[in-house]
Design an enzyme around this catalytic site. Structure first.
Site, mmCIF file in Angstrom:
data_model
loop_
_atom_site.group_PDB
_atom_site.id
_atom_site.type_symbol
_atom_site.label_atom_id
_atom_site.label_comp_id
_atom_site.label_asym_id
_atom_site.label_seq_id
_atom_site.Cartn_x
_atom_site.Cartn_y
_atom_site.Cartn_z
ATOM 1 N N HIS A 157 45.802 19.313 60.561
ATOM 2 C CA HIS A 157 45.331 18.060 59.959
ATOM 3 C C HIS A 157 46.439 17.020 59.941
ATOM 4 O O HIS A 157 46.235 15.855 60.258
ATOM 5 C CB HIS A 157 44.807 18.314 58.542
ATOM 6 C CG HIS A 157 43.362 18.710 58.513
ATOM 7 N ND1 HIS A 157 42.920 19.913 59.014
ATOM 8 C CD2 HIS A 157 42.255 18.059 58.077
ATOM 9 C CE1 HIS A 157 41.607 19.971 58.877
ATOM 10 N NE2 HIS A 157 41.173 18.866 58.312
ATOM 11 N N LYS A 181 36.206 26.579 51.852
ATOM 12 C CA LYS A 181 35.865 27.183 50.567
ATOM 13 C C LYS A 181 36.426 26.317 49.454
ATOM 14 O O LYS A 181 37.437 25.636 49.637
ATOM 15 C CB LYS A 181 36.393 28.617 50.466
ATOM 16 C CG LYS A 181 37.917 28.746 50.338
ATOM 17 C CD LYS A 181 38.317 30.179 50.129
ATOM 18 C CE LYS A 181 39.821 30.370 50.103
ATOM 19 N NZ LYS A 181 40.455 30.107 48.811
#
Lengths: 185, 310
Positions: A37, A102
């Protein structure tokens, strides 16, 4: 009811997906986590060419364990999405339309999901051996030097997930907690 | 006095085995353990811990299936049990996050490690275990800048204790990052007391939500110093799951915190439900009269640790 959906996920399908809906995802998803990222954002900042076209794609926050010789991948469950929150609105604006991870997301991410009509799914954290069974093909796309954090193109077949944030502003975590919270114990 | 004969009144050191001036010394020698044996055991434990969920954790997950009211929660629990079955059978890591290798060494004071440096031997065991077992290497150097993967999951975090006896006990605990990240240390005021501790633990779990992969095991360390409390919390996680502290006052505190946590509604993986934690496990030590250190070390449902005695 379980919905079979194909990734990349089209806009009409995303509109249909509401919080709590169980899905089985088939098609192409991209594994990218923390370091990937950071690098994607850096590439956007510098105006360089991204390692893959983000438009309409699905990101899976996952860094697998290494594959045994007779396997294509090791364990492959989701990591905590919250760490990606600082990058996600930017990536959604740049074209990403679905994320799998999650844990809950920040207000900024939820806002971007509504604004750009995207979707956030959760998979079962800590079920990496089980989830690996849905992964049929693995290819390194970029940042091989990051080891477990390289970007991977995965071909998945019936990968199980649940809608956690939809375009209508609903949140699985807030709803679930509200339903089962007790003030007496 | 080179070459001089030892004067006859010198008493030979008792720990020395050999021919003393009065014949064979009774005292047995220090037990010797090869550093390479330690490497081998650590390598095996790293793999075993990552592939085989403890029977106590499996029993606690099955118990949770009985009590969980949320259908989503029950489904998560059954998938976790299925995951544990697959991992053991196929020797796949239970979770792709094969953790920081936290290694506890209990060294009997009558042992002597030979043939190498003890910590280097442990580190080599971690290197071999994570490489041979196809475990994920998750350790990065220069944590606040370059964050470069060390590529063999070293260095481990090692805690050593010297204990009576001539055995060496080694415990390997692969500790995942997601749950470790949600841990907390607070230096409470003595006046905050028992209620202050309960509120802190419940708030920590509530704020963590689904991030640390509930159902959790909550390690709680009370007393000692700042670092001592956190080590107590971590050691509490090595206890058999859901077995209360033998001290009734501490056991009562564990029970009360567990019921408060399970009233939060977070549930398995945060999807909503009754089972947010499988157990609260507290360890307590005396502390300074000005202090009440409290450490919360969260453990995800993939509660992995294996031990061996040499």
């Amino acid at each position: 009811m379980i919905n079979n959906i194909t990734s990349p996920i089209d806009a009409e399908t995303i509109e249909r997906l509401t919080v709590g809906t169980k899905v089985l995802i088939s098609g192409v998803i991209y594994a990218a986590r923390d370091a990937a990222h950071r690098k994607l954002i850096q590439t956007l900042d510098e105006g360089d060419r991204l390692p893959f076209d983000l438009a309409g794609q699905t990101l899976y926050y996952m860094g697998p364990s290494p594959a045994r010789p007779d396997h294509i991948i090791g364990s492959a469950g989701p990591t905590t999405s919250g760490r990606m929150d600082i990058y996600t609105p930017r990536l959604i604006a740049a074209g990403i339309r679905a994320m799998i991870g999650k844990g809950s997301r920040s207000a900024e991410v939820k806002e971007a999901i509504k604004k750009y009509k995207a979707v956030y799914f959760v998979a079962i954290g800590g079920a990496g051996a089980l989830l690996a069974k849905s992964i049929k093909q693995v290819e390194v796309v970029a940042y091989e030097d990051l080891g477990a954090e390289a970007i991977l193109r995965l071909n998945v077949d019936n990968f199980p997930a649940i809608v956690a944030n939809d375009i209508y502003g609903n949140d699985l975590f807030a709803q679930g907690k509200a339903r089962y919270r007790r003030n007496k114990y | 006095m080179e070459g001089a004969k030892a004067p006859s009144y010198v008493i030979p050191p008792l720990s020395f085995k050999g021919r003393g001036l009065w014949g064979e010394v009774d005292k047995p020698p220090m037990r010797e353990i090869e550093a390479s044996a330690i490497t081998q055991v650590v390598a095996q434990l790293c793999q075993q811990a990552n592939f085989e969920l403890g029977e106590d954790v499996i029993a606690a997950l099955k118990q949770a299936q009985q009590t969980e009211e949320s259908p989503e929660g029950r489904e998560v629990l059954s998938q976790l049990l299925e995951n544990a079955r697959i991992a053991k059978q196929e020797r796949l890591p239970l979770c792709q996050d094969c953790g920081t290798a936290v290694v506890f060494l209990e060294i009997g004071q009558e042992t002597h490690i030979i043939g190498g440096n003890l910590y280097a031997a442990v580190e080599e065991g971690v290197r071999q275990g994570y490489t041979q077992g196809y475990l994920r290497k998750s350790i990065v150097s220069q944590p606040f800048s370059a964050r470069i993967n060390t590529r063999d999951n070293t260095p481990p975090v090692i805690h050593t204790e010297i204990v009576p006896g001539d055995q060496v006990k080694i415990i390997v605990m692969p500790k995942g990052g997601g749950a470790e990240n949600m841990s907390k240390l607070a230096m409470l005021k003595p006046g905050d007391g028992r209620q202050g501790i309960i509120d802190l633990v419940v708030r920590t779990v509530d704020e963590a939500g689904g991030n640390p992969c509930p159902p959790l095991i909550v390690g709680l360390g009370i007393g000692a110093t700042a670092e001592g409390a956190m080590l107590l919390a971590k050691k509490a996680l090595l206890r058999e799951v859901a077995k209360p502290n033998p001290d009734p006052e501490i056991a009562e505190l564990e029970k009360e915190i567990l019921s408060r946590i399970n009233a939060l509604g977070i549930g398995p993986l945060g999807f909503g439900g009754r089972i947010t934690a499988l157990a609260v496990q507290a360890e307590v030590m005396p502390t300074h009269l000005a202090s009440l250190p409290v450490a919360v070390n969260l453990q995800c449902h993939s509660a992995r640790h294996k031990e061996a005695i040499l």
